[in-house]
Motif scaffolding. Structure first.
Motif, PDB file in Angstrom:
ATOM      1  N   UNK A  89       0.850  -1.185   0.000  1.00  0.00           N
ATOM      2  CA  UNK A  89       0.000   0.000   0.000  1.00  0.00           C
ATOM      3  C   UNK A  89       0.888   1.238   0.000  1.00  0.00           C
ATOM      4  N   UNK A  90       0.493   2.287  -0.740  1.00  0.00           N
ATOM      5  CA  UNK A  90       1.348   3.470  -0.894  1.00  0.00           C
ATOM      6  C   UNK A  90       1.625   4.150   0.450  1.00  0.00           C
ATOM      7  N   UNK A  91       0.643   4.160   1.342  1.00  0.00           N
ATOM      8  CA  UNK A  91       0.866   4.786   2.645  1.00  0.00           C
ATOM      9  C   UNK A  91       1.899   4.001   3.456  1.00  0.00           C
ATOM     10  N   UNK A  92       1.843   2.679   3.352  1.00  0.00           N
ATOM     11  CA  UNK A  92       2.824   1.844   4.038  1.00  0.00           C
ATOM     12  C   UNK A  92       4.216   2.062   3.451  1.00  0.00           C
ATOM     13  N   UNK A  93       4.299   2.112   2.119  1.00  0.00           N
ATOM     14  CA  UNK A  93       5.587   2.346   1.471  1.00  0.00           C
ATOM     15  C   UNK A  93       6.164   3.696   1.881  1.00  0.00           C
ATOM     16  N   UNK A  94       5.312   4.709   1.950  1.00  0.00           N
ATOM     17  CA  UNK A  94       5.762   6.034   2.392  1.00  0.00           C
ATOM     18  C   UNK A  94       6.360   5.965   3.789  1.00  0.00           C
ATOM     19  N   UNK A  95       5.673   5.273   4.674  1.00  0.00           N
ATOM     20  CA  UNK A  95       6.153   5.179   6.046  1.00  0.00           C
ATOM     21  C   UNK A  95       7.524   4.532   6.141  1.00  0.00           C
ATOM     22  N   UNK A  96       7.707   3.437   5.420  1.00  0.00           N
ATOM     23  CA  UNK A  96       8.989   2.722   5.453  1.00  0.00           C
ATOM     24  C   UNK A  96      10.119   3.621   4.952  1.00  0.00           C
ATOM     25  N   UNK A  97       9.902   4.270   3.826  1.00  0.00           N
ATOM     26  CA  UNK A  97      10.975   5.061   3.218  1.00  0.00           C
ATOM     27  C   UNK A  97      11.194   6.385   3.950  1.00  0.00           C
ATOM     28  N   UNK A  98      10.126   7.006   4.428  1.00  0.00           N
ATOM     29  CA  UNK A  98      10.305   8.253   5.176  1.00  0.00           C
ATOM     30  C   UNK A  98      11.154   8.029   6.430  1.00  0.00           C
ATOM     31  N   UNK A  99      10.901   6.945   7.119  1.00  0.00           N
ATOM     32  CA  UNK A  99      11.685   6.679   8.328  1.00  0.00           C
ATOM     33  C   UNK A  99      13.121   6.273   7.991  1.00  0.00           C
ATOM     34  N   UNK A 100      13.296   5.579   6.860  1.00  0.00           N
ATOM     35  CA  UNK A 100      14.657   5.239   6.436  1.00  0.00           C
ATOM     36  C   UNK A 100      15.421   6.528   6.099  1.00  0.00           C
ATOM     37  N   UNK A 101      14.768   7.447   5.392  1.00  0.00           N
ATOM     38  CA  UNK A 101      15.409   8.716   5.082  1.00  0.00           C
ATOM     39  C   UNK A 101      15.753   9.490   6.349  1.00  0.00           C
TER      40      UNK A 101
END
Length: 256
Positions: free
Chosen positions: A238-250
């Motif tokens: 899901x796009x919201x889940x993907x955002x969460x993973x990458x935002x926190x990695x960044x």
């Protein structure tokens, strides 16, 4: 408090129109439903209370700090015409749009290309707020951030981020002019795992539409393309889940 029980009341008719995007954009006003919104310091223009909740102690106590807001008690029938929830908490607030200058965006921004689901956008806004991002740029064609479902899904984080809607070409010119590194999340053979991405001084992290992903033009202008590996059998995240993973990695990479 003012009591309204007629659907012909001009104030009620005006506020009811805010349920449609056309009038929200024209008047730059939006609705937020739920007692939770009374916890924030952002001052609403109106506080609308269902008559059945007009003596609710929690609501009455919380509205005391909003001395400049107009408090209106609506009949149950009128309130139900404004409510978007099956089990309403009896309070709806009317806020002005937050106006922001896109020329003042921060060094790390989130870009959403035609994200279409209001619940996804609300979750992304909430996650961006939690992970320390202040600016979210949406391409034209993205869902309305002031949709009642989106506002509710943000859980108040809509007051803590800056939102901008711009055309794709304007977006690309802006990012190029301000020397942002464009990092797009896509599904292609030339992607690298998100854990290997390299951030620059200024970064724009792009996420795409739930069905079609990021537009080809933006992908072609990307400096880096990343992917979240799928280890199971799911087709995608899901796009919201993907955002969460990458935002926190960044955020992790930026803190080093």
């Amino acid at each position: 408090m003012i009591y309204i029980d007629s659907k012909e009341n001009n104030t009620f008719k005006k506020i009811k129109k805010y349920r449609t995007k056309k009038y929200r954009d024209k008047e730059m006003r939006f609705l937020a439903e739920g007692v939770k919104f009374l916890d924030f310091d952002t001052v609403p223009e109106y506080i609308l209370i269902d008559k059945n909740y007009s003596e609710n102690r929690e609501i009455l106590e919380k509205i005391k700090k909003f001395e400049k807001s107009e408090v209106i008690v609506l009949s149950e029938t009128l309130f139900s015409q404004l409510s978007s929830q099956e089990n309403s908490q009896g309070v709806i607030l009317v806020y002005e749009y937050m106006e922001n200058d896109i020329n003042n965006i921060s060094d790390n921004v989130i870009v959403l290309d035609r994200v279409g689901d209001p619940g996804n956008l609300g979750t992304i806004i909430r996650t961006a707020d939690a992970s320390g991002y202040k600016d979210i740029i949406l391409t034209k064609g993205s869902v309305d951030a002031y949709n009642e479902k989106t506002v509710r899904s943000t859980m108040g984080s809509i007051f803590n981020v800056r939102l901008y809607y711009i055309e794709e070409e304007t977006l690309l010119n802006l990012l190029k002019e301000k020397e942002y590194k464009i990092i797009s999340t896509v599904l292609s053979d030339d992607c690298i795992p998100y854990t290997e991405m390299q951030l620059s001084k200024k970064n724009a992290i792009v996420f795409g539409n739930e069905g079609s992903g990021i537009g080809e033009n933006i992908v072609n202008h990307s400096d880096e393309k990343v992917i979240i590996p799928i280890y199971g059998t799911a087709e995608s995240l899901n796009v919201a889940m993907a955002c969460g993973i990458i935002m926190y990695k960044c955020r992790e990479l930026l803190s080093k």
